[in-house]
Scaffold this active site. Structure first.
Site, PDB file in Angstrom:
ATOM      1  N   LYS A  31       0.703  -1.225   0.141  1.00  0.00           N
ATOM      2  CA  LYS A  31       0.137   0.019   0.039  1.00  0.00           C
ATOM      3  C   LYS A  31       0.942   1.356   0.013  1.00  0.00           C
ATOM      4  CE  LYS A  31      -4.094   1.925   2.674  1.00  0.00           C
ATOM      5  NZ  LYS A  31      -4.946   1.658   3.679  1.00  0.00           N
ATOM      6  N   LYS A  54       6.994   9.008   1.164  1.00  0.00           N
ATOM      7  CA  LYS A  54       6.548   9.913   2.208  1.00  0.00           C
ATOM      8  C   LYS A  54       5.190  10.607   1.853  1.00  0.00           C
ATOM      9  CE  LYS A  54      11.352  11.107   3.591  1.00  0.00           C
ATOM     10  NZ  LYS A  54      12.388  12.322   3.762  1.00  0.00           N
ATOM     11  N   GLU A  99      16.470  -8.031   6.135  1.00  0.00           N
ATOM     12  CA  GLU A  99      16.980  -9.352   5.690  1.00  0.00           C
ATOM     13  C   GLU A  99      16.077  -9.995   4.589  1.00  0.00           C
ATOM     14  OE1 GLU A  99      17.169 -13.800   8.130  1.00  0.00           O
ATOM     15  OE2 GLU A  99      16.584 -11.985   9.355  1.00  0.00           O
ATOM     16  N   ASP A 144      -0.842  -8.650  14.708  1.00  0.00           N
ATOM     17  CA  ASP A 144      -1.207  -9.075  13.205  1.00  0.00           C
ATOM     18  C   ASP A 144      -0.572 -10.071  12.625  1.00  0.00           C
ATOM     19  OD1 ASP A 144      -2.780  -8.329  10.839  1.00  0.00           O
ATOM     20  OD2 ASP A 144      -1.631  -6.961  10.199  1.00  0.00           O
ATOM     21  N   LYS A 146      -0.320 -13.015  10.477  1.00  0.00           N
ATOM     22  CA  LYS A 146      -1.238 -13.799   9.438  1.00  0.00           C
ATOM     23  C   LYS A 146      -0.210 -14.418   8.262  1.00  0.00           C
ATOM     24  CE  LYS A 146      -2.057  -9.282   7.428  1.00  0.00           C
ATOM     25  NZ  LYS A 146      -2.957  -8.344   6.766  1.00  0.00           N
ATOM     26  N   ASN A 149       2.259 -12.070   6.532  1.00  0.00           N
ATOM     27  CA  ASN A 149       3.123 -11.369   7.170  1.00  0.00           C
ATOM     28  C   ASN A 149       4.396 -12.342   7.659  1.00  0.00           C
ATOM     29  OD1 ASN A 149       2.150  -8.978   7.061  1.00  0.00           O
ATOM     30  ND2 ASN A 149       1.065  -8.987   9.016  1.00  0.00           N
ATOM     31  N   ASP A 162       6.613  -8.414   9.483  1.00  0.00           N
ATOM     32  CA  ASP A 162       5.902  -7.161   9.480  1.00  0.00           C
ATOM     33  C   ASP A 162       5.308  -6.635  11.082  1.00  0.00           C
ATOM     34  OD1 ASP A 162       4.005  -4.993   9.272  1.00  0.00           O
ATOM     35  OD2 ASP A 162       3.584  -5.531   7.092  1.00  0.00           O
ATOM     36  N   THR A 179      -6.247  -7.738  11.322  1.00  0.00           N
ATOM     37  CA  THR A 179      -6.831  -8.107  10.120  1.00  0.00           C
ATOM     38  C   THR A 179      -8.194  -9.185  10.606  1.00  0.00           C
ATOM     39  OG1 THR A 179      -4.805  -8.338   8.988  1.00  0.00           O
ATOM     40  CG2 THR A 179      -6.555  -9.521   7.903  1.00  0.00           C
TER      41      THR A 179
END
Length: 286
Positions: A31, A54, A99, A144, A146, A149, A162, A179
């Site tokens: 996103k 930004k 990484e 979060d 899932k 991630n 994440d 989520t």
């Protein structure tokens, strides 16, 4: 080579710039920006470079969230947590030096296979449990977890990637985040929550690994909320799943957060002991 990257990052005087990297193929798009394969010029060490615009940060007002994410992830050192080596910026972009996880998203593997074997599922749950136990010791709640991630390295070892919704806190929190299919009942009901929301998510993931879909998935958001709050849990007979696997899921997906299986008890559960690969590598599993 990794030690060179770590030393350079951990040297507070070290300042990175785009000239320090050779940029390769794009690895993914999100996103707020993109992720590229990159190589650090001096050490030749391969990393993933996450580029965040930004302008997008301004638009979605995520400055505070990103700063918190960077501070948390930089401080974490665990084999099942993706390293954030450092960051730098120019006039338009912020660059995170991450990484590189050669195996890509666990989500992709799950979609490809439909569901995982009990040995694979138990190995991933064991990996995740150990990583979350480490996070919780440092007062970090992930909030979060899932498949999107979670990444896999070249040996098939799972990495939490994440930390966008993570928080470092000793007190209960009130922000509803994460989520939909993975939210714990206390979050859905806008009640205060703590580390136990991560334990709930382990139950959701264990189910999803073994059945291919999260347990409370429904046609509408309201129906999903209702199923989560009522813990409307059923085990389809689409294929055989052991009683021990169902037991660990049932003991994690408990409405009363204080009665959910602790992370230590997960690691001691017969299903984990029987199935999880001690090396943590899913590539070792046939």
């Amino acid at each position: 080579m990794i030690s060179q990257m770590q030393e350079q990052h951990e040297n507070p005087k070290r300042e990175w710039s785009l000239q320090d990297f050779e940029i390769g193929k794009p690895l993914g798009k999100g996103k707020f920006g993109r992720v590229y394969l990159a190589r650090e010029v001096k050490s030749k060490y391969i990393v993933a470079l996450k580029v965040i615009f930004k302008e997008q940060m301004e638009k979605y007002r995520i400055h505070h969230q990103l700063r918190r994410e960077m501070e948390i992830q930089t401080s974490l050192r665990h084999p099942n947590i993706l390293r954030l080596y450092g960051w730098f910026h120019d006039s338009e972009r912020i660059f995170l030096i991450l990484e590189y996880a050669h195996g890509g998203e666990l989500y992709r593997e799950l979609r490809k296979k439909s569901y995982l074997s009990e040995k694979q599922a138990a190995t991933y749950i064991s990996n995740l449990t150990q990583a979350l136990a480490y996070c919780h010791e440092k007062h970090v709640i992930h909030r979060d977890i899932k498949p999107e991630n979670l990444l896999l390295d070249h040996e098939g070892r799972l990495k939490i990637a994440d930390f966008g919704w993570s928080v470092q806190s000793r007190s209960k929190r009130h922000t509803m985040c994460g989520t939909l299919d993975y939210l714990a009942p206390e979050m859905v009901q806008n009640k205060a929550h703590d580390y136990a929301v991560d334990n709930w998510t382990l139950g959701i993931l264990c189910y999803e690994f073994l059945y291919g879909v999260p347990p409370f998935e429904a046609e509408s958001q309201n129906d999903t909320f209702k199923k989560i709050v009522e813990v409307d849990l059923s085990f389809p007979s689409t294929h055989s799943v052991s009683a021990e696997a169902k037991d660990i899921i049932s003991r994690l997906l408990v409405k009363d957060s204080s009665k959910r299986l602790s992370l230590q008890k997960i690691l001691e559960h017969p299903w984990i002991i029987k199935n999880a690969d001690p090396s943590g590598s899913s590539n070792m599993i046939k």
